[in-house]
Design a protein around this motif. Structure first.
Motif, PDB file in Angstrom:
ATOM      1  N   ARG A   1       1.345  17.055  21.482  1.00  0.00           N
ATOM      2  CA  ARG A   1       2.718  17.465  21.147  1.00  0.00           C
ATOM      3  C   ARG A   1       3.528  17.779  22.396  1.00  0.00           C
ATOM      4  N   GLY A   2       2.836  18.144  23.475  1.00  0.00           N
ATOM      5  CA  GLY A   2       3.523  18.502  24.713  1.00  0.00           C
ATOM      6  C   GLY A   2       3.864  17.327  25.611  1.00  0.00           C
ATOM      7  N   LEU A   3       3.466  16.117  25.212  1.00  0.00           N
ATOM      8  CA  LEU A   3       3.791  14.943  26.026  1.00  0.00           C
ATOM      9  C   LEU A   3       5.282  14.626  25.951  1.00  0.00           C
ATOM     10  N   ASP A   4       5.756  13.890  26.931  1.00  0.00           N
ATOM     11  CA  ASP A   4       7.154  13.472  26.928  1.00  0.00           C
ATOM     12  C   ASP A   4       7.433  12.433  25.849  1.00  0.00           C
ATOM     13  N   GLY A   5       6.392  11.749  25.408  1.00  0.00           N
ATOM     14  CA  GLY A   5       6.539  10.745  24.363  1.00  0.00           C
ATOM     15  C   GLY A   5       5.178  10.261  23.929  1.00  0.00           C
TER      16      GLY A   5
END
Length: 779
Positions: free
Chosen positions: A170-174
């Protein structure tokens, strides 16, 4: 320039001593290496003795035989977790093989790897162990998380592990910053959940082992026939007049095929083995379930002709056969099936012209096969009414793999060997459900039709842009654009090409997640954060809220059947693949409308959704419980070709120049007999007569003499990549073998280090594991 001592890489490439005896933890405790002339038949008593030793070594003299009697059987049996060869349709007792038994007993070991083991060993220490030693520690018992402060894995609860995965994703940029890999053993149900999680998350980054194995087969057959699968079933093998088996040593890679070959030999069929090496499977076998033959040491032939093309010469060989067929057609119109060609195919005249323009001089030079031998093979093809051509990775892991598979289709089409009994193409898939993985959604290039059905069945909107395959995933991890790597099974660190680059790529991620049954190298080559999530094996009972569950697999001939584990799991902390995927998916997508928990409580519910989403899986739950399951419809088998033209399409590829430059050799990697994928059971290779040695190179005697190399001399091997870089291994042993001049062969995964990440086929994107230009020098 990359350098390694030629051993399976540890934390530092090449740590350890020759013979895999680092820290005294190899399978063989000392002893001299050797090679013996081994003309014993495949399988038979050699296999029986080997199996007995395995059962004794693993202390499974009771549970092991019981498992053997349940493997590949109806009525509550489990599917062999090894190869994808079809099960016998007559409920044959002992429908098993030596390697399948090794695989099962390896999984059933009583040894356990729990928190005490990890507390006693740092990752740095374990990185110096051999890969045999790592897996030999036993079954993983509970989820573990890497602690960089003390360089050890520590216990973690399942809920915390799932939350770590979910929070990181969920913390990824995409979503495209994550990749979701599978090895090919995942069940159909788990596969469907896996791809659903990835696509609902928002990416088609679904690399898999097919990207490294049979991608060329799927693309080429789709181009030619409109299907990525073979059209034959096991009944066809019982009716063929001619079997051409290319680039596979069935005795090691698909041993149950030996039964089909022996049956074909007894009924008088021609069996031609096309392989640079003359392997045990091309000679004779004693089939284990034929008890009288075993008692009398009576062997049955498994081949009637051996053809040894140079590495990369298969396309020229096949075109030579086609040329001989067309020459015969000038005086005998029945040599080609003109009616089939007219009614069902396209582009034949273009192909005919390409064949006629190829000179015999060029065909023999590029194939490495004399014209007389090519004509002999063509005569056998012309004499056969029904022909099957089967092939494996020796065809596909090359630059021109797609062209070669299309040439196989060309040859079959010339005589109408499609869409009728006893004839057609048969790609020999490796791992037990690798074909099912692709069918059920592990595909980085899904079609719009496939995605639309998934969307309708699951009420999601899947991404449409193509995702990353294996090579581009590694490159993405190296560049930092892929930050999370999830692996369902396998040993990615060793299976992938360019070992040093792969190691660096994995270490450059934020998180690696390995769902596994045993400790392996990929747990030690990890991201900044790392999880080991232990799962149930195929042999173990899977009990969920609604009771005991079965999972399904698809074999290499499109038969789908159900499998039930038979034994109690070695730890109550283990979870099934489906349950682990459900936990990770819910943690990643807390607001998802997908009923993850509902699915995992009863796998019939997963299958009900699959029946809506997948063509050919209609009425899934009922049909898979029929005797022997069901076969997915193959339109090409019915002469319905889903190509743009609506016809089977001939392809006239140019002949490639596959001759190595002066002083260079062409390298092909392969497995030993006592090995399954990256799992190595011992340092022996019984069918090639090798004992206690894996760091070797099989060479033609003339090539050895030209370089002043004697038997078992120490040698260095250097590969030459397209980008001009070189990679070397040192301290290997030269072993003389019956292999064409200019060709050499050695074992994977040790030699994967020589295959540069940028050396992949422009046709299939597969790494060129069997098409490496090398230089060999005596130390």
């Amino acid at each position: 320039m990359t350098s390694t001592s030629g051993l399976i890489p540890g934390d530092d490439l090449g740590r350890g001593a020759p013979g895999r005896e680092a820290q005294g933890r190899g399978p063989n405790r000392g002893g001299e290496f050797s090679q013996e002339d081994d003309e014993a038949p495949a399988a038979g008593w050699g296999a029986a003795i080997s199996v007995t030793k395995v059962l004794g070594r693993t202390r499974e003299l009771v549970r092991g035989p019981h498992a053997i009697l349940k493997m590949n059987h109806e009525n509550g049996g489990f599917d062999c977790p090894g190869c994808a060869w079809p099960d016998d349709r007559n409920n044959l007792h002992l429908d098993v093989c030596e390697n399948g038994i090794k695989h099962v007993t390896w999984e059933m070991t009583r040894k356990k790897v729990g928190r005490e083991f990890f507390a006693a060993h740092t990752v740095t220490e374990l990185s110096g162990w051999t890969d045999f030693a790592l897996e030999d520690q036993g079954r993983l018992m509970e989820p573990m998380v890497y602690d960089p402060a003390n360089d050890k894995y520590l216990p973690i609860s399942w809920d915390s592990a799932f939350e770590l995965v979910g929070a990181t994703l969920r913390g990824l940029d995409g979503p495209h910053q994550a990749a979701f890999y599978t090895s090919g053993r995942l069940s159909n149900e788990a596969t469907f959940l896996y791809q659903l999680w990835a696509r609902e998350f928002g990416t088609n980054n679904l690399p898999d082992c097919s990207n490294m194995c049979h991608e060329a087969s799927g693309r080429a057959m789709t181009d030619a026939l409109g299907t990525g699968k073979g059209t034959c079933d096991i009944d066809d093998w019982e009716k063929a007049d001619l079997l051409i088996v290319m680039a596979v040593n069935a005795a090691s890679n698909a041993p149950r095929m030996l039964t089909a070959l022996a049956d074909a030999h007894r009924r008088g069929a021609q069996i031609v083995h096309v392989n640079p090496l003359v392997e045990a499977a091309s000679r004779r076998t004693i089939v284990p379930h034929e008890f009288l033959a075993m008692a009398a040491f009576h062997a049955t032939g498994t081949g009637t002709m051996d053809v040894q093309p140079r590495i990369g010469g298969d396309l020229a060989l096949l075109r030579g056969v086609a040329k001989a067929v067309l020459e015969r057609a000038e005086t005998d119109p029945s040599a080609v099936d003109a009616l089939f060609i007219e009614r069902y195919t396209a582009n034949f005249e273009t192909y005919r012209k390409a064949v006629e323009e190829a000179s015999w001089e060029e065909l023999t030079l590029q194939s490495g096969v004399p014209e007389k031998t090519i004509r002999d093979l063509a005569d056998r093809y012309l004499a056969a009414d029904r022909t099957i051509i089967a092939w494996c990775l020796g065809v596909t892991q090359q630059e021109h793999g797609c062209d070669t598979v299309r040439e196989i289709m060309n040859l079959l089409m010339m005589r109408g060997n499609l869409g009728r009994e006893g004839a057609g193409p048969t790609p020999i898939r490796g791992h037990s459900n690798v074909q099912g993985n692709r069918t059920c959604g592990i595909d980085h290039r899904p079609t719009e039709e496939w995605l639309a059905r998934l969307d309708a069945a699951c009420d999601i909107r899947a991404p449409r842009e193509h995702g990353l395959d294996t090579v581009t995933t590694i490159r993405g991890m190296l560049e930092g654009s892929v930050r999370v790597f999830v692996s369902m099974g396998g040993n990615f660190a060793l299976a992938a090409p360019d070992t040093e680059a792969t190691f660096a790529a994995l270490r450059n991620t934020d998180l690696t997640v390995q769902v596994s049954t045993k400790l392996n190298r990929s747990h030690l080559v990890h991201g900044r954060a790392a999880l080991i999530l232990p799962c149930l094996g195929r042999t173990e009972r899977d009990v969920q809220a609604s009771g005991e569950q079965g999972v399904t697999v698809e074999d290499s001939m499109s038969m789908v059947h159900i499998s039930y584990g038979m034994r109690k799991p070695p730890s109550p902390a283990l979870m099934s693949e489906c349950a682990i995927l459900t936990g990770m998916a819910r943690a990643t997508l807390p607001d998802s409308a997908t009923p993850w928990e509902y699915y995992v409580a009863d796998y019939d519910r997963i299958r009900d959704t699959m029946a809506k989403a997948l063509v050919g899986f209609e009425d899934f739950n009922r049909r898979v419980r029929l005797p022997l399951g069901f076969r997915i419809r193959q339109p090409a088998r019915e002469r319905v070709f889903l190509t743009p033209s609506g016809r089977a399409e001939f392809h006239a590829a140019p002949l490639p120049d596959v001759l190595p430059r002066a002083g260079k050799l062409m390298l092909s990697t392969m497995r030993s007999h006592d090995q399954w994928n990256t799992t190595i059971y011992s340092d022996d290779d019984r069918y090639r007569g090798v004992k206690n040695l894996r760091t070797l190179l099989f060479m033609n005697r003339a090539d050895m003499a030209e370089r002043g190399i004697g038997e078992f001399d120490l040698i260095d091997i250097t590969s030459f990549a397209r980008d001009g870089s070189t990679r070397s291994v040192y301290g290997y042993r030269a072993v003389a073998y019956n292999i064409p001049p200019g060709c050499v062969s050695g074992y994977m995964p040790e030699l994967n280090v020589l295959c540069a990440l940028g050396d992949y086929s422009g046709q299939s994107d597969q790494p060129l594991m069997k098409h490496q230009i090398v230089e060999v020098v005596k130390q």
